[in-house]
Scaffold this motif. Structure first.
Motif, short mmCIF file in Angstrom:
data_model
loop_
_atom_site.label_atom_id
_atom_site.label_comp_id
_atom_site.label_asym_id
_atom_site.label_seq_id
_atom_site.Cartn_x
_atom_site.Cartn_y
_atom_site.Cartn_z
N ALA A 53 22.24 6.41 35.51
CA ALA A 53 23.48 5.96 36.16
C ALA A 53 24.64 5.97 35.16
N LEU A 54 24.39 5.50 33.94
CA LEU A 54 25.44 5.50 32.92
C LEU A 54 25.90 6.92 32.60
N THR A 55 24.95 7.82 32.46
CA THR A 55 25.28 9.21 32.14
C THR A 55 26.11 9.83 33.26
N ARG A 56 25.72 9.59 34.51
CA ARG A 56 26.47 10.13 35.64
C ARG A 56 27.88 9.56 35.68
N ALA A 57 28.00 8.28 35.39
CA ALA A 57 29.31 7.63 35.45
C ALA A 57 30.28 8.28 34.46
N PHE A 58 29.83 8.48 33.24
CA PHE A 58 30.72 9.03 32.21
C PHE A 58 30.91 10.53 32.35
N ASP A 59 30.12 11.20 33.19
CA ASP A 59 30.23 12.65 33.35
C ASP A 59 31.19 13.06 34.45
N HIS A 60 31.76 12.11 35.19
CA HIS A 60 32.68 12.45 36.27
C HIS A 60 33.89 13.22 35.75
N ASP A 61 34.33 14.21 36.55
CA ASP A 61 35.59 14.87 36.26
C ASP A 61 36.75 13.94 36.64
N ARG A 62 37.86 14.08 35.97
CA ARG A 62 39.07 13.29 36.24
C ARG A 62 38.77 11.79 36.18
N LEU A 63 37.94 11.42 35.24
CA LEU A 63 37.53 10.03 35.10
C LEU A 63 38.66 9.20 34.50
N LYS A 64 39.04 8.14 35.20
CA LYS A 64 40.10 7.24 34.73
C LYS A 64 39.54 5.99 34.06
N ALA A 65 38.35 5.54 34.51
CA ALA A 65 37.74 4.35 33.93
C ALA A 65 36.29 4.27 34.39
N VAL A 66 35.51 3.54 33.63
CA VAL A 66 34.13 3.21 34.04
C VAL A 66 34.07 1.70 34.22
N ALA A 67 33.56 1.27 35.36
CA ALA A 67 33.45 -0.16 35.67
C ALA A 67 31.99 -0.57 35.68
N LEU A 68 31.70 -1.66 34.98
CA LEU A 68 30.35 -2.23 34.96
C LEU A 68 30.35 -3.45 35.87
N LEU A 69 29.57 -3.40 36.92
CA LEU A 69 29.48 -4.52 37.85
C LEU A 69 28.26 -5.35 37.45
N ILE A 70 28.51 -6.50 36.79
CA ILE A 70 27.43 -7.24 36.14
C ILE A 70 27.08 -8.50 36.91
N ASN A 71 25.80 -8.67 37.17
CA ASN A 71 25.27 -9.88 37.78
C ASN A 71 23.89 -10.11 37.18
N SER A 72 23.85 -10.85 36.06
CA SER A 72 22.58 -10.99 35.34
C SER A 72 22.52 -12.32 34.60
N PRO A 73 21.35 -13.00 34.70
CA PRO A 73 21.15 -14.24 33.95
C PRO A 73 20.63 -14.00 32.54
N GLY A 74 20.49 -12.73 32.16
CA GLY A 74 20.00 -12.40 30.82
C GLY A 74 18.55 -11.97 30.82
N GLY A 75 17.94 -12.08 29.66
CA GLY A 75 16.55 -11.65 29.52
C GLY A 75 16.29 -11.17 28.10
N ALA A 76 15.65 -10.02 27.99
CA ALA A 76 15.20 -9.50 26.70
C ALA A 76 16.38 -9.10 25.81
N PRO A 77 16.47 -9.64 24.60
CA PRO A 77 17.61 -9.31 23.72
C PRO A 77 17.63 -7.85 23.29
N THR A 78 16.47 -7.27 23.06
CA THR A 78 16.45 -5.87 22.60
C THR A 78 17.00 -4.94 23.67
N GLN A 79 16.57 -5.13 24.92
CA GLN A 79 17.09 -4.29 26.00
C GLN A 79 18.58 -4.53 26.22
N SER A 80 19.01 -5.77 26.05
CA SER A 80 20.45 -6.05 26.15
C SER A 80 21.20 -5.22 25.12
N GLY A 81 20.70 -5.22 23.89
CA GLY A 81 21.34 -4.46 22.83
C GLY A 81 21.29 -2.96 23.06
#
Length: 279
Positions: A53-81
């Motif tokens: 999903a991240l790769t597809r988002a940044f690969d768009h033509d005429r891309l003006k911005a990438v928006a991250l829609l976040i809804n998360s209570p957290g979890g594993a620090p390594t995966q977060s990083g």
């Protein structure tokens, strides 16, 4: 009189509108952050799950911005990083494209770690934001074993191999080791927030006690840049852009429509994490 060829040449080809329209690509980062793969890819965040999903988002033509829609209570620090670092790697390749994070119900702990990968962070005034800390937990079953006359047999090579074994009495030296690990992880988290937010932080060290704040207070503390939701901010900043969702590839079990029993077990375990924030 125009020919058929003349008429057909005036019909826009499929994709022409998309080629001329600016795009704000949206990636959903919803759920608990865990390295454990989900059979249905629901309610979990890890690098493997969101990479496409991240790769597809940044690969768009005429891309003006990438928006991250976040809804998360957290979890594993390594995966977060790992996820946050991947966002920054992709963003560095398109330096003129801003990354905006939008906090929904919760962007706490690892969820806020992800938000800090953005150049700007927005939240609803009732969003829960922050929880810059580290937590781990478990159970001790030694009394239960004694009650039922169960003998624990554990054989190891290495004096520290059985640290924090839930069926053995807790040792002070093991707790001390765990607290040191927590302190190191906490320092990594704090450094990341300071690196990404910089002078925008207006609070003191109370920011890093693990507390969580509503969006309005989070803005005062500099944890976020403003209040608002994705559509209103995008309409204001990029009025001519089209919002496009960047969906991840679905796992095989999800495409086959199976995996419900595993998903039920997964949902129960994740409910415990969400419940820390009343959700």
């Amino acid at each position: 009189m125009p020919t058929v060829s003349d008429l057909t040449s005036r019909i826009p080809m499929i994709g022409d509108r998309g080629d001329r329209t600016d795009v704000v690509a949206v990636v959903k980062l919803h759920g608990v952050i865990t390295p454990t793969p989900s059979p249905l890819a629901r309610g979990t965040i890890n690098l493997a799950a969101v990479e496409s999903a991240l790769t597809r988002a940044f690969d768009h033509d005429r891309l003006k911005a990438v928006a991250l829609l976040i809804n998360s209570p957290g979890g594993a620090p390594t995966q977060s990083g790992l996820v946050a670092e991947r966002i920054r790697q992709l963003a560095e390749k398109k330096k003129d494209v801003p990354v905006l994070a939008f906090c929904e119900d919760v962007a706490a702990s690892g969820g806020y770690w992800l938000a800090c990968a953005a150049d700007e962070i927005y939240a609803h005034r009732t969003s829960l934001v922050g929880s810059i800390g580290v937590v781990s937990g478990g159970f001790g079953f030694t009394g239960l074993l004694d009650r039922f006359g169960i003998e624990r047999r554990l054989h190891t090579a290495g004096t520290n191999k059985s640290r924090l074994d839930p069926f053995s009495p807790e040792k002070p030296e093991d707790v001390e080791w765990l607290e040191k690990m927590h302190a190191q992880l906490h320092e990594e988290f704090v450094n990341w927030v300071k690196e990404r937010r910089g002078d925008r932080l207006t609070g003191d060290d109370d920011l890093f006690t693990g507390d969580v704040w509503l969006g309005t207070k989070a803005k005062e503390l500099g944890l976020i840049d403003g209040l608002g939701n994705l559509r209103e901010i995008v309409a204001e900043r990029f009025p001519d852009a089209e919002i496009k969702m960047a969906e991840p590839k679905k796992p095989l079990l999800a495409r086959l429509g199976v995996g419900a029993p595993a998903a039920m077990v997964e949902a129960l375990s994740h409910k415990v994490i969400w419940s820390r924030y009343g959700l």
